[in-house]
Write a protein that holds these residues in place. Structure first.
Motif, PDB file in Angstrom:
ATOM      1  N   UNK A 118      -3.121   2.834   9.391  1.00 16.92           N
ATOM      2  CA  UNK A 118      -4.460   2.819   9.974  1.00 16.92           C
ATOM      3  C   UNK A 118      -5.186   1.498   9.871  1.00 16.92           C
ATOM      4  N   UNK A 119      -4.649   0.535   9.097  1.00 16.32           N
ATOM      5  CA  UNK A 119      -5.254  -0.795   8.985  1.00 16.32           C
ATOM      6  C   UNK A 119      -4.391  -1.799   9.746  1.00 16.32           C
ATOM      7  N   UNK A 120      -3.148  -1.963   9.331  1.00 19.71           N
ATOM      8  CA  UNK A 120      -2.196  -2.723  10.137  1.00 19.71           C
ATOM      9  C   UNK A 120      -1.860  -1.893  11.381  1.00 19.71           C
ATOM     10  N   UNK A 154       0.820  -1.209   0.000  1.00 20.93           N
ATOM     11  CA  UNK A 154       0.000   0.000   0.000  1.00 20.93           C
ATOM     12  C   UNK A 154       0.859   1.266   0.000  1.00 20.93           C
ATOM     13  N   UNK A 155       0.262   2.354  -0.497  1.00 21.56           N
ATOM     14  CA  UNK A 155       0.937   3.638  -0.577  1.00 21.56           C
ATOM     15  C   UNK A 155       0.497   4.549   0.576  1.00 21.56           C
ATOM     16  N   UNK A 156       1.193   5.662   0.731  1.00 22.68           N
ATOM     17  CA  UNK A 156       0.912   6.610   1.809  1.00 22.68           C
ATOM     18  C   UNK A 156      -0.510   7.133   1.702  1.00 22.68           C
ATOM     19  N   UNK A 157      -1.235   7.080   2.771  1.00 22.18           N
ATOM     20  CA  UNK A 157      -2.658   7.438   2.931  1.00 22.18           C
ATOM     21  C   UNK A 157      -3.578   6.484   2.174  1.00 22.18           C
ATOM     22  N   UNK A 158      -3.042   5.397   1.606  1.00 21.43           N
ATOM     23  CA  UNK A 158      -3.869   4.414   0.913  1.00 21.43           C
ATOM     24  C   UNK A 158      -4.017   3.143   1.719  1.00 21.43           C
ATOM     25  N   UNK A 159      -4.957   2.294   1.299  1.00 21.61           N
ATOM     26  CA  UNK A 159      -5.135   1.017   1.967  1.00 21.61           C
ATOM     27  C   UNK A 159      -5.261  -0.088   0.921  1.00 21.61           C
TER      28      UNK A 159
END
Length: 330
Positions: A84-86, A49-54
């Motif tokens: 924010x997910x992991x 994933x990329x920065x601010x992405x999920x």
């Protein structure tokens, strides 16, 4: 082994030793899978994933008839720490230790082990996702057949550091310990988004009013909407992932050269020619140190955002061609 189509899962580990020597307790690694692992186990693709992405951020790359087709590929998308997910400041509830890009690569290796994946046809990602992909390929060369790093690099170069330090300063502006100058967290997040917009795009995007293609009414509207979008984010997560990205400096150029020299996979670096912080120059420097490395420049007026999955048909066509080529059966 089969996996449910596009269902987010979480791998939990009681402890996860970090490269810094610290310990991440009750580590959570969020991931999403598409398709099924073939009996021969040779169809797996790993995306970071990329920065601010999920893990939904690569939807434009995946699907029937898309370059990564679940009928042919077993796609695993792993969420980076601090996103924010992991495990992240927003999910931890306690002081969150500093993590490194290599920790995310190691976390992905745990996920692959749980899924029974031994060999990867392709490892890929945009921006921070590309940094993780290159780290993974250097750390596990025997498992990686091809790498695609889009608008990315193996390290955080000096101009990239300037970008991150400037945008990151907005999140601490006015803070003196626990005291502040009256700015609210929303004001800081708004400033973060506005500063980010100026780096994410490029001169051509604004001068030629390319922004109107994306529904923006003016340059001011771009800034206002980027500010509003980032108000919904978690400042601790933004900072943790930014610090991880910032620390990917590779040490000296010699240490970077040694690290890239461990990559045996066919590797394509695709920079946007108008990217302000993942530059064409940096990609050519790094590709020369990868045995099977090459640079394919993307011509676009979108700056760094040119690599964002599904952003615009012209850019996505260039990405699709590369994804199809690298994800074919060897």
């Amino acid at each position: 082994m089969r996996s449910d189509y596009s269902e987010r899962k979480t791998l939990r580990l009681p402890t996860f030793p970090l490269l810094s020597g610290a310990m991440l307790n009750d580590a959570r690694i969020g991931f999403r899978t598409y398709g099924s692992l073939s009996p021969s186990g040779d169809n797996a693709v790993l995306l970071f994933t990329y920065y601010t992405g999920d893990d939904l951020g690569y939807a434009a790359w995946i699907g029937p008839g898309r370059p990564l087709d679940p009928a042919e590929h077993f796609v695993v998308v792993v969420n980076h720490f601090g996103g924010g997910i992991s495990s992240s400041p927003s999910t931890s509830g306690t002081t969150f230790p500093r993590v490194r890009v290599g920790d995310c690569a190691r976390a992905a290796e745990h996920v692959l082990g749980r899924l029974g994946v031994r060999q990867l046809r392709l490892v890929a990602g945009w921006s921070l996702g590309g940094i993780q992909s290159l780290d993974f390929a250097a750390r596990y060369p025997e498992r990686t057949s091809a790498v695609f790093a889009l608008c990315s690099a193996a390290r955080c170069s000096p101009i990239n550091e300037v970008f991150l330090d400037s945008v990151g300063a907005t999140l601490t502006a006015g803070r003196r310990g626990n005291e502040t100058d009256g700015r609210t967290e929303l004001e800081r997040l708004d400033a973060f988004g506005r500063v980010y917009a100026g780096w994410a795009y490029c001169e051509e995007f604004f001068a030629q009013e390319v922004y109107r293609e994306f529904g923006y009414l003016s340059t001011g509207d771009v800034l206002e909407r980027w500010g509003k979008d980032h108000q919904a984010m978690h400042a601790g997560d933004l900072t943790a992932a930014l610090e991880m990205w910032r620390a990917a400096d590779g040490g000296s150029l010699q240490s970077l050269r040694d690290r890239l020299g461990r990559i045996t996979a066919r590797t394509v670096l695709m920079p946007s020619v108008t990217d302000s912080y993942f530059t064409v120059t940096e990609n050519h420097l790094e590709a020369a140190w990868i045995d099977r490395g090459e640079v394919r420049e993307m011509v676009s007026p979108l700056g760094h955002i040119a690599g964002r999955p599904g952003i615009r048909a012209d850019e996505q066509r260039q990405v699709d061609l590369c994804l199809r080529e690298l994800s074919r059966r060897p």
